[in-house]
Design an enzyme around this catalytic site. Structure first.
Site, PDB file in Angstrom:
ATOM      1  N   ASP A  78      -6.227   0.843   1.065  1.00 39.11           N
ATOM      2  CA  ASP A  78      -6.172   1.045   2.508  1.00 39.11           C
ATOM      3  C   ASP A  78      -7.485   0.573   3.117  1.00 39.11           C
ATOM      4  O   ASP A  78      -8.300  -0.071   2.437  1.00 39.11           O
ATOM      5  CB  ASP A  78      -5.892   2.520   2.843  1.00 39.11           C
ATOM      6  CG  ASP A  78      -7.057   3.433   2.477  1.00 39.11           C
ATOM      7  OD1 ASP A  78      -8.032   2.959   1.841  1.00 39.11           O
ATOM      8  OD2 ASP A  78      -7.000   4.619   2.841  1.00 39.11           O
ATOM      9  N   LYS A 112       0.833  -1.207   0.000  1.00 34.53           N
ATOM     10  CA  LYS A 112       0.000   0.000   0.000  1.00 34.53           C
ATOM     11  C   LYS A 112       0.866   1.255   0.000  1.00 34.53           C
ATOM     12  O   LYS A 112       0.652   2.178  -0.795  1.00 34.53           O
ATOM     13  CB  LYS A 112      -0.921   0.015   1.222  1.00 34.53           C
ATOM     14  CG  LYS A 112      -1.893   1.182   1.232  1.00 34.53           C
ATOM     15  CD  LYS A 112      -2.352   1.542   2.629  1.00 34.53           C
ATOM     16  CE  LYS A 112      -1.297   2.354   3.350  1.00 34.53           C
ATOM     17  NZ  LYS A 112      -1.742   2.878   4.648  1.00 34.53           N
TER      18      LYS A 112
END
Length: 217
Positions: free
Chosen positions: A139, A121
């Site tokens: 996320d 991420k």
């Protein structure tokens, strides 16, 4: 499950609701974004920005983070969760940047993922926002929205969410879509109190329809 045609409608609505969605981590260069994103793990962007307002005045280069004792860096980020581990990772990745990359953040997700404290991420956030490389960072907001809508199953991994969104979204829209879904999840489809009654996606949202039925009952 959501169909591709329905997902295209979702993309249109995300764009209409949040046309100016953007990265809310304040940064002036790729290195600052890398540090800010690392700090943001299990922490709000608001708190990170509060801390980095002073942090980025004191530490401007990888060398700066190595010029102080780890205890001093820990103290500078103490209000952020997991600050001890994050301070250790910041120093380790700063050393790696100096040793292997001339102190310059490489514009490559796979390389960034080899850095201490940098997962998929974080690497996606950095390459997309700092270098303009299309990427889809998943996320908690992106994952929650995708699963509530029925884009993905609840048991799917973040990687499975990332891959399906990329598959169903034009590549040139990946970065904007990432920001728009985050804004949608952060300000509309919130974790605790989603605004289902006023949501344009309610007719096709499995979670929203379930919530509205429970309210009616």
């Amino acid at each position: 499950m959501l169909t591709k045609k329905q997902w295209e409608y979702c993309l249109e609505q995300f764009g209409e609701m949040f046309p100016d969605a953007h990265c809310e981590l304040v940064h002036a260069n790729p290195f600052e974004l890398l540090i800010a994103t690392l700090l943001s793990a299990q922490c709000t962007d608001v708190l990170v920005n509060r801390v980095t307002a002073d942090l980025f005045k004191k530490y401007k280069t990888p060398e700066d983070y190595l010029a102080v004792e780890v205890a001093e860096l820990e103290n500078d980020i103490r209000s952020i969760g997991l600050y001890r581990n994050k301070a250790k990772n910041i120093r380790a990745l700063s050393q790696l940047l100096i040793d292997e990359y001339g102190g310059i953040v490489p514009p490559n997700r796979d390389i960034l993922m080899t850095f201490p404290g940098v997962g998929r991420k974080t690497a996606n956030v950095v390459v997309s926002n700092a270098f303009g490389i299309p990427a889809m960072a998943v996320d908690t907001h992106v994952e929650r929205v995708a699963k509530r809508l029925g884009m993905n199953r609840w048991k799917d991994s973040p990687l499975a969410v990332e891959e399906k969104i990329m598959r169903w979204t034009p590549r040139e829209q990946w970065t904007d879509t990432h920001h728009r879904i985050i804004f949608f999840g952060r300000y509309h489809c919130k974790a605790q109190n989603p605004n289902c009654p006023e949501c344009p996606l309610l007719p096709l949202c499995r979670e929203g329809k379930k919530r509205m039925k429970e309210r009616a009952d």
